[in-house]
Design a protein around this motif. Structure first.
Motif, short mmCIF file in Angstrom:
data_model
loop_
_atom_site.label_atom_id
_atom_site.label_comp_id
_atom_site.label_asym_id
_atom_site.label_seq_id
_atom_site.Cartn_x
_atom_site.Cartn_y
_atom_site.Cartn_z
N THR A 272 -0.62 -4.11 -4.20
CA THR A 272 -1.63 -3.29 -3.54
C THR A 272 -2.84 -4.16 -3.22
O THR A 272 -3.28 -4.95 -4.06
N PRO B 34 2.66 1.08 -4.24
CA PRO B 34 1.97 0.01 -4.95
C PRO B 34 2.47 -0.31 -6.34
O PRO B 34 2.21 -1.38 -6.84
N GLN C 299 0.82 -1.20 0.00
CA GLN C 299 0.00 0.00 0.00
C GLN C 299 0.86 1.26 0.00
O GLN C 299 0.50 2.26 -0.59
N GLU D 75 -10.21 2.48 -7.57
CA GLU D 75 -9.29 1.42 -7.17
C GLU D 75 -9.93 0.04 -7.38
O GLU D 75 -11.12 -0.15 -7.13
#
Length: 232
Positions: A226, A43, A40, A64
């Motif tokens: 991610t 990513p 995170q 996302e």
């Protein structure tokens, strides 16, 4: 942070062609949690080696990836819905890759009539005939886990603990890695994870599958990737 030493990596022939591999590692919960946080933080930066691909600067920022586009089911309708709904963006390519992984890697495997219903839409015009022949691939390798899951046990790949990484992107091509967790007989394994990499092309107004690529080692992908915002 103490962690159990992972099992040696096992390179296994996947159901399509030798370049699509699942590597199962025994990863402790602590290792996974730390890896996801690292993903995170950064990513889309590949490890600092000259041979590692880096994502294109043209990658588009949009919603996302959820890892669940198309719905909770793992059937032809889910896959085709994900293809139809995914936008012409890098994150759209990630969503389609996740849908393909969820649909393709499971037992029982898709029935011949289900395979026939998606083949015309799933594959790019660039995909070769051998790669397209899913029915023969499943007949040759009826256990898509390559032996990670015992014969006769039901399983599928879940994106709930999953991660994604955009390996490369142009306006009409994308190479995406997706990591997921094995759900065996209805229970999510705390240890077994998968790594899959696909190349997609934007053709006929949708992201379509071109070929499989040699995937990143599973532990590397989970440290780099991610997390999906939802997962299923």
């Amino acid at each position: 942070m103490a962690a159990t030493t992972p099992r040696p990596r096992r390179r296994i022939l996947w159901i399509l062609i030798a370049v699509v591999v699942v590597i199962a590692l025994a990863i402790t919960g602590a290792v996974i949690a730390g890896a996801l946080r690292a993903g995170q933080d950064d990513p889309t930066t590949a490890p600092s080696t000259s041979s590692s691909p880096e994502p294109s600067k043209s990658a588009t920022t949009d919603a996302e990836p959820t890892g669940c586009l198309g719905g909770q089911n793992r059937d032809a309708d889910m896959l085709l819905t994900a293809q139809a709904d995914a936008p012409h963006t890098s994150n759209g390519a990630v969503e389609v890759t996740a849908a393909i992984v969820r649909w393709m890697y499971r037992a029982p495997v898709p029935a011949p009539d289900e395979i026939a219903s998606v083949e015309g839409e799933l594959f790019s015009d660039q995909a070769n005939a051998q790669f397209r022949d899913l029915a023969s691939a499943y007949e040759t390798s009826p256990n898509p886990s390559g032996g990670i899951v015992e014969e006769g046990r039901d399983f599928y790949i879940s994106t709930i603990p999953g991660v994604w990484h955009l390996e490369s992107y142009t306006d009409d091509t994308a190479t995406v890695s997706v990591g997921g967790g094995y759900v065996i007989d209805g229970e999510l394994s705390p240890q077994l994870r998968s790594s899959t990499t696909f190349e997609l092309a934007w053709e006929r107004d949708a992201w379509r599958l071109v070929k499989g690529e040699s995937p990143r080692p599973t532990q590397e992908l989970f440290s780099l990737g991610t997390t999906f915002t939802g997962g299923c």
